[in-house]
Design a protein around this motif. Structure first.
Motif, PDB file in Angstrom:
ATOM      1  N   ALA A 200      37.434  37.873  59.573  1.00  0.00           N
ATOM      2  CA  ALA A 200      37.876  39.104  58.413  1.00  0.00           C
ATOM      3  C   ALA A 200      38.803  38.706  57.138  1.00  0.00           C
ATOM      4  CB  ALA A 200      38.413  40.117  59.136  1.00  0.00           C
ATOM      5  N   ALA A 201      39.703  37.830  57.493  1.00  0.00           N
ATOM      6  CA  ALA A 201      40.851  37.444  56.382  1.00  0.00           C
ATOM      7  C   ALA A 201      39.851  36.424  55.474  1.00  0.00           C
ATOM      8  CB  ALA A 201      42.144  36.994  56.998  1.00  0.00           C
ATOM      9  N   THR A 202      39.394  35.577  56.038  1.00  0.00           N
ATOM     10  CA  THR A 202      38.886  34.392  55.465  1.00  0.00           C
ATOM     11  C   THR A 202      37.654  34.819  54.459  1.00  0.00           C
ATOM     12  OG1 THR A 202      37.913  33.593  57.299  1.00  0.00           O
ATOM     13  CG2 THR A 202      39.693  32.277  56.617  1.00  0.00           C
ATOM     14  N   THR A 203      36.902  35.887  55.098  1.00  0.00           N
ATOM     15  CA  THR A 203      35.914  36.385  54.440  1.00  0.00           C
ATOM     16  C   THR A 203      36.271  37.014  53.146  1.00  0.00           C
ATOM     17  OG1 THR A 203      34.330  36.898  56.328  1.00  0.00           O
ATOM     18  CG2 THR A 203      33.878  38.054  54.518  1.00  0.00           C
ATOM     19  N   ALA A 204      37.373  37.952  53.221  1.00  0.00           N
ATOM     20  CA  ALA A 204      37.881  38.659  52.221  1.00  0.00           C
ATOM     21  C   ALA A 204      38.358  37.553  50.920  1.00  0.00           C
ATOM     22  CB  ALA A 204      39.205  39.428  52.602  1.00  0.00           C
ATOM     23  N   ASP A 205      39.050  36.437  51.572  1.00  0.00           N
ATOM     24  CA  ASP A 205      39.501  35.398  50.466  1.00  0.00           C
ATOM     25  C   ASP A 205      38.310  34.795  49.755  1.00  0.00           C
ATOM     26  OD1 ASP A 205      42.012  35.926  51.149  1.00  0.00           O
ATOM     27  OD2 ASP A 205      42.152  34.213  52.637  1.00  0.00           O
ATOM     28  N   ALA A 206      37.125  34.597  50.530  1.00  0.00           N
ATOM     29  CA  ALA A 206      35.934  33.979  49.886  1.00  0.00           C
ATOM     30  C   ALA A 206      35.518  35.062  48.816  1.00  0.00           C
ATOM     31  CB  ALA A 206      35.138  33.541  50.940  1.00  0.00           C
ATOM     32  N   VAL A 207      35.313  36.356  49.235  1.00  0.00           N
ATOM     33  CA  VAL A 207      34.749  37.186  48.167  1.00  0.00           C
ATOM     34  C   VAL A 207      35.806  37.336  47.224  1.00  0.00           C
ATOM     35  CG1 VAL A 207      34.186  39.755  47.827  1.00  0.00           C
ATOM     36  CG2 VAL A 207      33.747  38.380  50.227  1.00  0.00           C
ATOM     37  N   TYR A 208      36.966  37.464  47.106  1.00  0.00           N
ATOM     38  CA  TYR A 208      37.967  37.343  46.038  1.00  0.00           C
ATOM     39  C   TYR A 208      37.702  36.126  45.091  1.00  0.00           C
ATOM     40  CZ  TYR A 208      42.152  37.472  43.421  1.00  0.00           C
ATOM     41  OH  TYR A 208      43.012  37.228  42.403  1.00  0.00           O
ATOM     42  N   ASP A 209      37.745  34.939  45.740  1.00  0.00           N
ATOM     43  CA  ASP A 209      37.400  33.836  44.930  1.00  0.00           C
ATOM     44  C   ASP A 209      36.142  33.639  44.181  1.00  0.00           C
ATOM     45  OD1 ASP A 209      39.896  32.813  45.848  1.00  0.00           O
ATOM     46  OD2 ASP A 209      38.775  31.366  47.527  1.00  0.00           O
ATOM     47  N   ALA A 210      34.969  34.170  44.626  1.00  0.00           N
ATOM     48  CA  ALA A 210      33.830  34.061  44.129  1.00  0.00           C
ATOM     49  C   ALA A 210      33.874  35.115  43.146  1.00  0.00           C
ATOM     50  CB  ALA A 210      32.638  34.429  45.042  1.00  0.00           C
ATOM     51  N   LEU A 211      34.101  36.222  43.169  1.00  0.00           N
ATOM     52  CA  LEU A 211      34.072  37.366  42.422  1.00  0.00           C
ATOM     53  C   LEU A 211      35.142  36.956  41.186  1.00  0.00           C
ATOM     54  CD1 LEU A 211      34.227  40.759  44.365  1.00  0.00           C
ATOM     55  CD2 LEU A 211      32.153  39.338  43.492  1.00  0.00           C
ATOM     56  N   GLN A 212      36.096  36.513  41.317  1.00  0.00           N
ATOM     57  CA  GLN A 212      37.067  36.042  40.332  1.00  0.00           C
ATOM     58  C   GLN A 212      36.232  35.008  39.529  1.00  0.00           C
ATOM     59  OE1 GLN A 212      40.702  33.883  41.233  1.00  0.00           O
ATOM     60  NE2 GLN A 212      41.769  35.237  39.850  1.00  0.00           N
ATOM     61  N   HIS A 213      35.685  33.921  39.881  1.00  0.00           N
ATOM     62  CA  HIS A 213      35.258  32.990  39.348  1.00  0.00           C
ATOM     63  C   HIS A 213      33.946  33.258  38.458  1.00  0.00           C
ATOM     64  CE1 HIS A 213      33.639  28.635  38.964  1.00  0.00           C
ATOM     65  NE2 HIS A 213      32.415  29.219  39.387  1.00  0.00           N
ATOM     66  N   GLN A 214      33.333  34.524  39.034  1.00  0.00           N
ATOM     67  CA  GLN A 214      32.259  35.024  38.203  1.00  0.00           C
ATOM     68  C   GLN A 214      32.843  36.099  37.163  1.00  0.00           C
ATOM     69  OE1 GLN A 214      28.660  35.741  40.440  1.00  0.00           O
ATOM     70  NE2 GLN A 214      29.381  34.694  42.225  1.00  0.00           N
ATOM     71  N   GLY A 215      33.965  36.300  37.275  1.00  0.00           N
ATOM     72  CA  GLY A 215      34.512  37.305  36.367  1.00  0.00           C
ATOM     73  C   GLY A 215      34.076  38.846  36.746  1.00  0.00           C
ATOM     74  N   LEU A 216      33.815  38.843  37.836  1.00  0.00           N
ATOM     75  CA  LEU A 216      33.292  40.469  38.464  1.00  0.00           C
ATOM     76  C   LEU A 216      34.472  41.108  39.207  1.00  0.00           C
ATOM     77  CD1 LEU A 216      30.096  39.211  40.143  1.00  0.00           C
ATOM     78  CD2 LEU A 216      30.409  40.718  38.119  1.00  0.00           C
ATOM     79  N   LEU A 217      35.786  40.639  39.276  1.00  0.00           N
ATOM     80  CA  LEU A 217      36.785  41.452  39.549  1.00  0.00           C
ATOM     81  C   LEU A 217      37.111  42.654  38.753  1.00  0.00           C
ATOM     82  CD1 LEU A 217      39.700  39.029  41.016  1.00  0.00           C
ATOM     83  CD2 LEU A 217      37.898  40.628  42.289  1.00  0.00           C
ATOM     84  N   ASN A 218      37.347  43.825  39.588  1.00  0.00           N
ATOM     85  CA  ASN A 218      37.984  44.977  38.839  1.00  0.00           C
ATOM     86  C   ASN A 218      39.208  44.584  38.146  1.00  0.00           C
ATOM     87  OD1 ASN A 218      38.969  47.501  37.896  1.00  0.00           O
ATOM     88  ND2 ASN A 218      37.822  48.332  39.559  1.00  0.00           N
ATOM     89  N   GLN A 219      39.324  44.934  36.580  1.00  0.00           N
ATOM     90  CA  GLN A 219      40.427  44.556  36.144  1.00  0.00           C
ATOM     91  C   GLN A 219      41.585  45.774  36.014  1.00  0.00           C
ATOM     92  OE1 GLN A 219      40.699  41.535  35.109  1.00  0.00           O
ATOM     93  NE2 GLN A 219      38.757  41.102  35.883  1.00  0.00           N
TER      94      GLN A 219
END
Lengths: 255, 255
Positions: B196-215
Motif C-alpha cells: 500500500a505505502a510503496t504503491t502510493a509513493d510510486a503513484v505520487y512520483d509518477a504524477l509529479q514527474h508528469q505534472g499531473l499532481l493537484n496543485q
C-alpha cells in the motif's frame, strides 16, 4: 461448487436421468451477494440450461433458492423448478425437538431469513437459530485439510451453541455436506442434517407424479454434462471434493 | 474490498487529490478466477472509471495487477496505470536477506507467479516462497474477530515457514494489511511488508514527474466518491474495516 453435493444425491435416486450441471464459477460465491444480484445471475444461469432443453430445473444452491426460486418458477413456468431450502427445512423438522434447530449457512442466506421462515411454516413452535459461516465455504473449496484445523474452524463458528444448544444442526449451504462426518463426530449428541437427500426425493416424487421420469431400465446410467463460467481446471480439481468422483470434461460458457 | 487499504495510503500521501473508488463487489473475490476472466472484469471496471474522466488509474488488487495490468496500460494509453505487485516487490527487497521472502496472496496470484517474477527481476538471488491463503480473504471481510482464532487461522497458513523460514513476509493481497499488526506481533523476528505505502509513493512520483499532481494547497482535502457493483450496505459495513474510517455514500453501478 457446492451444488455438486446435490447432483450426487440426485444421481443416487435417479441414475437413469441425464444431467446438465452449470457452475457459475466466474461469479461464485453467491453467499455474499444481494438478493437482486443473486436473482439476476440465477436467471442468466437458468436461461442457459432451459435453452438447452432441460425438463426440470434444480436450483442447487441455498442462497439462490432463498432469493430466486419464486422468480425462476414464474419466469420458466410450466417447467418444474426445485430449490433446496424447503427440502432442507423438511429434513430438519423430522428430527427437531424442543431444543430447536440451528441453521448454518452463508451470510446472505441467514440475513434473508428463508430458512427461518420455511422452518416456522412447517413447525410453528420450533425454535430456530441461525449463524452465518462464510469461512466454511472457503475452507470447503480447499479440499481435504488437517482435521484438527478444520475442527477448529467449524467449532469456532458454533461457539455459544454447543453443549446447551439446539439438538439439530441444519447445513443450509450446499458446500457444507463435506463437513458432515466430522461435524457428526464432533457433536455426537446433535443430529446433523442437510438438504441434498430430501431435495433428491422431492424431485423424484414430482417428476414421477408428472410422468416425467426417464423410463429406461433401472440399471441404465444417464449422462452428466458439466458447464462452468470460468476456470475449468479449478472446477475439476475442487469439484471432485464435492461430487465424490473425478470430473473429466467441462464446457466453458459465458452468461 | 481490499483496495480500500490502498486508497487509504494514497490519501495519506496525496490528500488534495479527488478519488473515484470502484469496488466490484458483485463479482468478488477475483482471487479464485482465471487470468482471462480477471482481465475481462478489470477492463469493464476500468472503462467505467475512465469514462468518468480520471487522470490516472490504480489497480488496487494484486490479482488484477498480476493478470490485467499490462492489458489495461495498453488499452487506456496514454493514461498512467499503476498496479500493486511491482511496489510490493520493491518493498520486500528493501528488507530481504539471505533467508528469502515469503509471499502470501490469493490462489490465483500465487499460481500466476507474478510476485515470484517481480522479486526475481529486482533481486535475482533472493529466494522466493509463495503460499495461497484464501481463508485470510474471507476472514478479513468478517471484520474484527476473536484474536486467538484469527491467530490460529493465520499461523495455520504459515505452517512449515515459521521458525526457520524467510525473514520477510510480503502481504501480496490488499485484504491482508488488516492482519499486519497481529502478524508482526506473532512473528517478532519477521519483517511484514505490504504494497500500500510503496504503491502510493510510486503513484505520487509518477504524477509529479508528469505534472499531473493537484496543485491545491497541501492543507486542502479532496473528495472521495465510492462506486460498487452490489450490496451498498455490505460495502459500507465491511469497507470500514479496510479503509479505517466510515463510508457513508455508495453509488451502485452495473458493469
Amino acid at each position: 461448487m457446492g451444488g455438486l453435493t446435490v447432483l450426487s444425491a440426485l444421481r443416487a435416486v435417479m441414475p437413469a436421468e441425464d444431467y446438465l450441471y452449470l457452475g457459475d464459477t466466474a461469479r461464485l460465491p453467491y453467499g455474499t451477494k444481494s438478493a437482486a444480484t443473486v436473482r439476476r445471475y440465477a436467471t442468466q444461469a437458468a436461461d442457459q440450461l432451459v435453452n438447452r432443453g432441460v425438463k426440470a430445473l434444480v436450483v442447487a444452491c441455498n442462497t439462490a433458492s432463498a432469493f430466486a426460486l419464486q422468480h425462476l418458477a414464474a419466469e420458466f413456468a410450466p417447467l418444474p423448478v426445485f430449490g433446496v431450502v424447503q427440502p432442507g427445512a423438511v429434513a430438519a423438522v423430522e428430527h427437531a425437538d424442543a431444543s430447536g434447530v440451528l441453521v448454518v449457512a452463508t451470510e446472505s442466506t441467514i440475513a434473508g431469513g428463508a430458512y427461518q421462515q420455511a422452518l416456522t411454516a412447517l413447525a410453528p413452535n420450533v425454535r430456530v437459530f441461525g449463524r452465518a459461516c462464510p469461512l466454511w465455504v472457503t475452507l470447503a473449496e480447499q479440499g481435504p485439510q488437517q482435521e484438527a484445523f478444520v475442527a477448529e474452524v467449524l467449532m469456532h463458528a458454533l461457539r455459544g451453541y454447543v453443549e446447551q444448544g439446539p439438538g439439530t444442526l441444519l447445513l443450509g449451504c450446499t458446500h457444507f455436506p463435506v463437513f458432515k462426518p466430522l461435524l457428526q463426530q464432533l457433536l455426537p449428541t446433535v443430529e446433523v442434517v442437510d438438504s441434498a437427500a430430501t431435495t433428491a426425493d422431492a424431485v423424484y416424487d414430482a417428476l414421477q407424479h408428472q410422468g416425467l421420469l426417464n423410463q429406461s431400465p433401472a440399471s441404465s446410467t444417464g449422462s452428466v454434462h458439466f458447464l462452468a463460467t470460468d476456470g475449468a481446471g479449478r472446477f475439476c480439481q475442487v469439484g471432485q471434493y464435492f461430487l465424490g468422483e473425478t470430473i473429466l470434461d467441462v464446457e466453458l460458457v459465458d452468461l
